[in-house]
Each structure stands twice: as structure tokens, then as C-alpha cells.
Design a protein around this motif. Structure first.
Motif, PDB file in Angstrom:
ATOM      1  N   ILE A  56       1.247  -1.460   0.008  1.00 47.39           N
ATOM      2  CA  ILE A  56      -0.002   0.546  -0.185  1.00 47.39           C
ATOM      3  C   ILE A  56       0.686   1.370   0.228  1.00 47.39           C
ATOM      4  CG2 ILE A  56      -1.762   1.221   1.234  1.00 47.39           C
ATOM      5  CD1 ILE A  56      -2.806  -1.234   2.259  1.00 47.39           C
ATOM      6  N   TYR A  57       1.483   1.301   0.326  1.00 47.05           N
ATOM      7  CA  TYR A  57       2.640   2.011   1.225  1.00 47.05           C
ATOM      8  C   TYR A  57       4.389   1.423   0.590  1.00 47.05           C
ATOM      9  CZ  TYR A  57      -0.784   3.937   4.522  1.00 47.05           C
ATOM     10  OH  TYR A  57      -1.904   3.995   4.816  1.00 47.05           O
ATOM     11  N   LYS A  61       8.571   5.486  -1.276  1.00 48.39           N
ATOM     12  CA  LYS A  61       7.248   7.237  -1.117  1.00 48.39           C
ATOM     13  C   LYS A  61       7.855   7.453   0.265  1.00 48.39           C
ATOM     14  CE  LYS A  61       3.851   8.400  -3.346  1.00 48.39           C
ATOM     15  NZ  LYS A  61       2.838   8.503  -4.021  1.00 48.39           N
ATOM     16  N   HIS A  66       6.602  13.341   0.518  1.00 49.83           N
ATOM     17  CA  HIS A  66       4.976  12.161   1.721  1.00 49.83           C
ATOM     18  C   HIS A  66       5.813  11.258   3.095  1.00 49.83           C
ATOM     19  CE1 HIS A  66       2.207  14.602  -0.812  1.00 49.83           C
ATOM     20  NE2 HIS A  66       2.720  13.419  -1.509  1.00 49.83           N
ATOM     21  N   ARG A  67       6.911  11.421   3.332  1.00 51.77           N
ATOM     22  CA  ARG A  67       7.358  10.005   4.182  1.00 51.77           C
ATOM     23  C   ARG A  67       7.311  10.039   4.841  1.00 51.77           C
ATOM     24  NH1 ARG A  67      11.906  13.786   3.105  1.00 51.77           N
ATOM     25  NH2 ARG A  67      12.660  15.368   4.517  1.00 51.77           N
ATOM     26  N   HIS A  68       6.939  11.916   6.111  1.00 53.39           N
ATOM     27  CA  HIS A  68       5.964  11.212   7.524  1.00 53.39           C
ATOM     28  C   HIS A  68       5.511  10.263   7.465  1.00 53.39           C
ATOM     29  CE1 HIS A  68       9.828  13.582   9.226  1.00 53.39           C
ATOM     30  NE2 HIS A  68       9.909  14.312   7.404  1.00 53.39           N
ATOM     31  N   PHE A  69       4.001  11.356   6.077  1.00 56.24           N
ATOM     32  CA  PHE A  69       3.390  10.642   6.695  1.00 56.24           C
ATOM     33  C   PHE A  69       2.928   9.056   6.180  1.00 56.24           C
ATOM     34  CE2 PHE A  69       0.422  14.239   8.097  1.00 56.24           C
ATOM     35  CZ  PHE A  69       1.295  15.239   7.342  1.00 56.24           C
ATOM     36  N   VAL A  70       3.625   9.060   5.625  1.00 60.99           N
ATOM     37  CA  VAL A  70       3.176   7.684   4.794  1.00 60.99           C
ATOM     38  C   VAL A  70       4.319   6.537   5.588  1.00 60.99           C
ATOM     39  CG1 VAL A  70       4.758   5.943   3.521  1.00 60.99           C
ATOM     40  CG2 VAL A  70       4.376   8.073   2.367  1.00 60.99           C
ATOM     41  N   LEU A  71       5.438   7.254   6.586  1.00 62.16           N
ATOM     42  CA  LEU A  71       5.466   6.228   7.930  1.00 62.16           C
ATOM     43  C   LEU A  71       4.829   6.415   8.821  1.00 62.16           C
ATOM     44  CD1 LEU A  71       7.973   4.829   9.464  1.00 62.16           C
ATOM     45  CD2 LEU A  71       8.640   7.266  10.491  1.00 62.16           C
ATOM     46  N   PHE A  72       3.844   7.117   8.914  1.00 63.35           N
ATOM     47  CA  PHE A  72       2.649   7.721  10.217  1.00 63.35           C
ATOM     48  C   PHE A  72       1.881   5.789   9.620  1.00 63.35           C
ATOM     49  CE2 PHE A  72      -0.537   9.518  13.221  1.00 63.35           C
ATOM     50  CZ  PHE A  72      -1.610   8.398  12.224  1.00 63.35           C
ATOM     51  N   GLY A  73       1.589   6.423   8.058  1.00 58.01           N
ATOM     52  CA  GLY A  73      -0.039   5.492   7.509  1.00 58.01           C
ATOM     53  C   GLY A  73       0.507   3.541   7.871  1.00 58.01           C
ATOM     54  N   GLU A  76       0.245   3.124  11.413  1.00 49.94           N
ATOM     55  CA  GLU A  76      -1.021   2.958  11.928  1.00 49.94           C
ATOM     56  C   GLU A  76      -1.152   1.289  11.385  1.00 49.94           C
ATOM     57  OE1 GLU A  76      -3.820   4.135  13.565  1.00 49.94           O
ATOM     58  OE2 GLU A  76      -2.423   5.235  14.001  1.00 49.94           O
ATOM     59  N   TYR A  77      -1.191   1.011  10.144  1.00 49.86           N
ATOM     60  CA  TYR A  77      -1.291  -0.511   9.290  1.00 49.86           C
ATOM     61  C   TYR A  77      -0.921  -1.968  10.247  1.00 49.86           C
ATOM     62  CZ  TYR A  77      -1.899  -4.071   6.362  1.00 49.86           C
ATOM     63  OH  TYR A  77      -2.075  -5.126   5.204  1.00 49.86           O
ATOM     64  N   ARG A  80      -2.982  -1.522  13.688  1.00 43.72           N
ATOM     65  CA  ARG A  80      -4.366  -1.915  13.165  1.00 43.72           C
ATOM     66  C   ARG A  80      -4.158  -3.602  13.507  1.00 43.72           C
ATOM     67  NH1 ARG A  80      -5.556  -0.220   8.680  1.00 43.72           N
ATOM     68  NH2 ARG A  80      -4.646   1.895   9.104  1.00 43.72           N
TER      69      ARG A  80
END
Lengths: 132, 370
Positions: A56-57, A61, A66-73, A76-77, A80
Motif C-alpha cells: 500500500i505504501y 515514498k 510524503h515520507r512522514h505521513f507514509v511512515l505514519f500510515g 497505523e497499519y 491495527r
């Protein structure tokens, strides 16, 4: 393992297998072999989930804007998936076992919105009069 | 020969198109200045220009059987071999060009869209638009009436002038409409044949939903007023800077052993990263460009110069920026309250972080020249 965009990647898997102990296991070595096997399995599970998340990521990336938000994603994955807290640094550590992130070339897509210049404007809703 | 048409200034971009003979051979040195969507120009067109000028764009437009690429502009040659031939200009009220970003009205709601094709039909232009953030199947042909220029200055004028209803129920894909929320739509993961209007609450393709608090919205309107109508500028450098504000937020918000400390730090770093890139790309009004060039000489990051006024603008554009990151919907929903929390922090400190007045360029100029 070859990385993306021509970047080369070092696999550290063989190294890990020799050690037989994950970085996340407690310091005390468990006496029973089945217990340590269990720990290995959950470590493998985490790694597998991580590789799943990378679909997905994409790795590349993690080097771009977008690296910070991708790492956050990614974080989160995993959170979860295992229903327990993960931290971004933990995720980076995990990634580091498989990939040499510094070698990856960032992929700055041409069609990305941040690569184009346009004047700032507020959406029409800001100028709408209040409904009676 | 020059043909001047009354609406020439409405064509925003020109190109050089090579002139070809009907049999397909390109003429050596003749190119013509045309609007971008013109694929090619025949010699015969030029010869009969006086008569053909009204039909010109009916003939051109997009020809599917053409040997050249459909819809592509064949740009002219480099300077030395160009002969200045006829300068053709728009013969009709063509307001929008291919590739232009616009506001488009679909069933009474306005959405950001992009013009994909332009055609002339029945002496009026019609535009094939793609709604940004929505799947291609929503692309449709719209008349001029259903479009608005994207830049703010035009939006206000257009809303005032036209006989469109004063209330523009804007629902940018992803934004919540307080009166109607369909629970089904909220949980949806991008599939589904529900119609466009019902789904305008949550976009099919994931977009972060940011509700900017009303006092901050007012701040943005005042900001707009100062810069675009009163011709003023924010005095730079600011205190606190964007960097300062994000740091203050972190200190105020995060307790020592907070589990999500690192995650929040990651988000703040991400925002700073976006701000530095987005400021010159899409957070400035035209009149602020010159000032920007001056203050960011020598690679100074904008987050160390600009302050709350420009940071706030980032939140307007954040959904679009994040869209490129292709974050999962579940993660976006986790992100949303965190962004909102940061906005509330800005709101709480509105009187100290934001300027109440801006300066005119003349007031700022002598200082900048030092």
C-alpha cells in the motif's frame, strides 16, 4: 533483494537467521526451545505484515515529500493489525532489517500537485452567504 | 496580417503550431500562434482565413483520425526558423483552456475540476472536465455557465455578478455537510455505484476531511481581503514562525510518556515538510511572489520566515496535498482528529499568533532594501 528505482538494497535476512533471536525479544534467553520459536514466529508475523503494508505504501515514498505521513500510515497499519501500539521508530527499525533506505532514490512524480505552481485561492464556500 | 479579436486576452497560454499542407507535409518555416488545444493548422485555413475565422475552431478541436496525436499540441520550432505569420486569436468567448483548473458545478454543487478537452459546438464552447479526486467515469461535458475561474479574485466577482444563487453549497469532496450525513457513505471504501450527489460527502477516492473552525475561516477571509483587495502584505519575518508554532503545539499537547508522542512528531514534521514545499507552489497570492523571492534567497526554508497566516492556508490545501500520498482511508480517519486538534490550538492562540493588520508594500519596502 533489489530495491526500487535502481537503488540497491542489502538483505539482512541471512544475518538474522543465524542469530536466531529477534531484536524485540527480552534479554533473558528462554530455556524452552518452543518458547523461543513462538517469539520468532510473532516476529516473522510482524515482518510479514510490514511487507504487506509496503504494497500500500511503496518504499520509495519513504524518501519523498510524503515520507512522514507514509511512515505514519505504516505505523497505523501495524497497530491495527496487531492491536498493540507501534512507534514510527520501531517501524523504521523493522524496515532497516530488510532495506537500506538511504540508497533509495526519491520518486518525485511530475504530476504531483506540489510540483506545479498555482495561485492560492479560497474555495467558493468561504464566500457563501449564510443560509437563512 | 493580424486578426485581433475582442476576447484575445482570455486565452491564457499560446503556442506555436506548424502549418501543414492538406496532404500532410509540413511547411518548412511557417508556424502560427494559436491557443494550446489546436493540433494543427492547414495552409488552406490560412488562405481563407477571413471567411473561415468563425468556423476555425469548429474545424480544429480534437480530430480523432488525425495522423498526429489527438489533442496534443504540436509546438513550433525554435526561434530562428519561425516566420511570423498570422496571429490567430480566439474567435469566440472561449474562457477556459485545456489543462486549466476550474470550479465546476455538478448538480448544483461546486467541485475543483480540470478541463480535459475543449470543443466548439453551436457557436458556443463546451468543456470536458475531470473532477479532481473523483474517478474518470464522472468526467462530463459542461457549458461555460457551469464553470468558474479557479483563482479567488474571479470567484468573488463571479458569485456577485451572476444570477447564480448566493448560497454556494460547496462540498469539496470529503467535506462534511452538517445537515446530511449518510452512515453508509462514511464507511464506504471507494466502491459503489451510488450517485455522485449522495457521495459528495465522502469522496470515492480518499480525501482528508478538514473542518476549519469558523473564526479561522474568518481569519482566512480577512487575509484574502488584505492581500488581494487592499494590496497589502504580511510583514516578514514573522514571530512566531511556522516552525515555532509547531514546536509550541508539541510542547503544549504532548505529555512525557504519551504513547502517541512519536506519531504526533511525525505528523508535525510532515506538515513542516509540506509547508516548505507548498508555500511557493500553492500558498501564495500573486502579489506576494516578489516578497517571497526576497525573503527566501539563499535557500532559507519558508517555515522559518512565515507565520500563522500562511500556515493556515496550508490547511485549506492539505486534503489535496495528502491525496497524492495515497494514504488509506482508515489512517486518514485517524489523522483527521489530530489535524483538527492542531487547528483548535491555532484558534485558541488566534490573537497572539495572527496579525491583525498587514502592511502596504511601500511601508515594507525601505526595510527590505537594507
Amino acid at each position: 533483494m533489489k530495491g526500487l528505482n535502481g537503488g540497491t538494497v542489502r538483505a539482512k535476512e541471512e544475518e538474522e537467521q543465524e542469530e536466531g533471536m529477534s531484536a524485540h525479544s527480552p534479554c533473558k534467553k528462554s530455556p524452552s526451545s518452543s518458547s523461543s520459536l513462538h517469539k520468532e514466529q510473532s516476529q516473522v508475523e510482524v515482518e510479514l505484515k510490514l511487507l504487506e503494508a509496503l504494497e500500500i505504501y511503496p518504499l520509495v515514498k519513504l524518501r519523498g515529500i510524503h515520507r512522514h505521513f507514509v511512515l505514519f500510515g505504516l505505523t497505523e497499519y501495524l497497530q491495527r493489525s496487531f492491536n498493540r501500539p507501534f512507534s514510527p521508530s520501531e517501524v523504521l527499525q523493522l524496515l532497516d532489517r530488510f532495506y537500506n533506505l538511504e540508497m533509495l532514490q526519491p520518486d518525485d512524480e511530475d504530476n504531483e500537485i506540489l510540483n506545479q505552481e498555482e495561485e492560492f485561492s479560497l474555495p467558493p464556500s468561504f464566500f457563501a452567504k449564510d443560509e437563512p | 496580417m493580424r486578426y485581433f479579436k475582442k476576447n484575445a486576452q482570455q486565452v491564457s497560454r499560446w503556442q506555436r503550431t506548424r502549418v501543414t499542407h492538406q496532404n500532410g507535409t509540413e511547411s518548412q518555416n511557417l508556424t502560427i500562434k494559436t491557443p494550446p488545444f489546436v493540433s494543427f493548422v492547414f495552409v488552406s485555413d490560412i488562405l481563407n482565413l477571413e471567411h473561415k475565422i468563425n468556423n476555425y475552431f469548429v474545424q480544429q478541436g480534437v480530430r480523432k483520425e488525425s495522423p498526429m496525436e489527438m489533442g496534443r499540441s504540436s509546438t513550433g520550432v525554435s526561434g530562428d526558423s519561425v516566420a511570423d505569420g498570422v496571429d490567430l486569436m480566439a474567435c469566440d468567448e472561449r474562457l477556459y483552456v485545456q489543462g486549466e483548473k476550474v470550479w465546476a458545478s455538478h448538480k448544483g454543487e461546486w467541485y475543483p475540476a480540470k478541463v480535459q478537452k475543449v470543443e466548439s459546438r453551436m457557436e458556443a464552447f463546451t468543456y470536458f472536465v475531470h473532477y479532481l479526486g473523483w474517478k474518470k467515469r464522472w468526467d462530463e461535458w459542461l457549458d461555460t455557465k457551469k464553470l468558474m475561474k479557479f483563482t479567488e479574485a474571479d470567484v468573488q466577482k463571479q458569485l456577485a455578478q451572476s444570477d447564480r444563487p448566493a448560497v454556494v453549497k460547496n462540498i469539496k469532496p470529503g467535506q462534511k455537510n452538517k445537515t446530511k450525513i449518510s452512515a453508509a457513505a462514511r464507511g464506504k471504501k471507494g466502491k459503489g455505484g451510488s450517485n455522485f450527489k449522495e457521495n459528495c460527502l465522502i469522496t470515492e477516492e480518499n480525501m482528508l476531511n478538514i473542518e476549519i473552525p469558523p473564526t479561522l475561516k474568518k481569519q482566512l477571509l480577512d487575509d484574502c481581503e488584505f492581500v488581494t483587495h487592499l494590496g497589502k502584505l504580511v510583514k516578514l519575518p514573522r514571530t512566531p514562525t511556522v516552525d515555532d508554532i509547531l514546536k509550541k503545539y508539541f510542547v503544549a499537547r504532548v505529555r512525557k510518556n504519551d504513547e502517541s508522542k512519536e506519531a504526533i512528531q511525525e505528523i508535525l514534521s510532515g506538515l513542516r515538510c509540506y509547508f516548505d514545499k507548498a508555500l511557493p507552489a500553492m500558498l501564495l497570492y500573486k502579489s506576494e511572489r516578489k516578497q517571497y523571492e526576497e525573503v527566501t534567497a539563499e535557500d532559507i526554508p519558508p517555515s522559518t520566515v512565515y507565520g500563522a497566516e500562511h500556515l493556515l492556508r496550508l490547511f485549506v490545501k492539505l486534503p489535496e496535498i495528502l491525496y497524492d500520498a495515497k494514504i488509506e482511508e482508515e489512517t486518514l480517519m485517524k489523522l483527521q482528529p489530530k489535524i483538527l486538534d492542531l487547528l483548535k490550538f491555532l484558534q485558541k492562540n488566534q490573537s497572539t499568533y495572527f496579525l491583525s493588520t498587514y502592511q502596504s508594500p511601500e511601508e515594507l519596502d525601505p526595510e527590505m532594501q537594507e
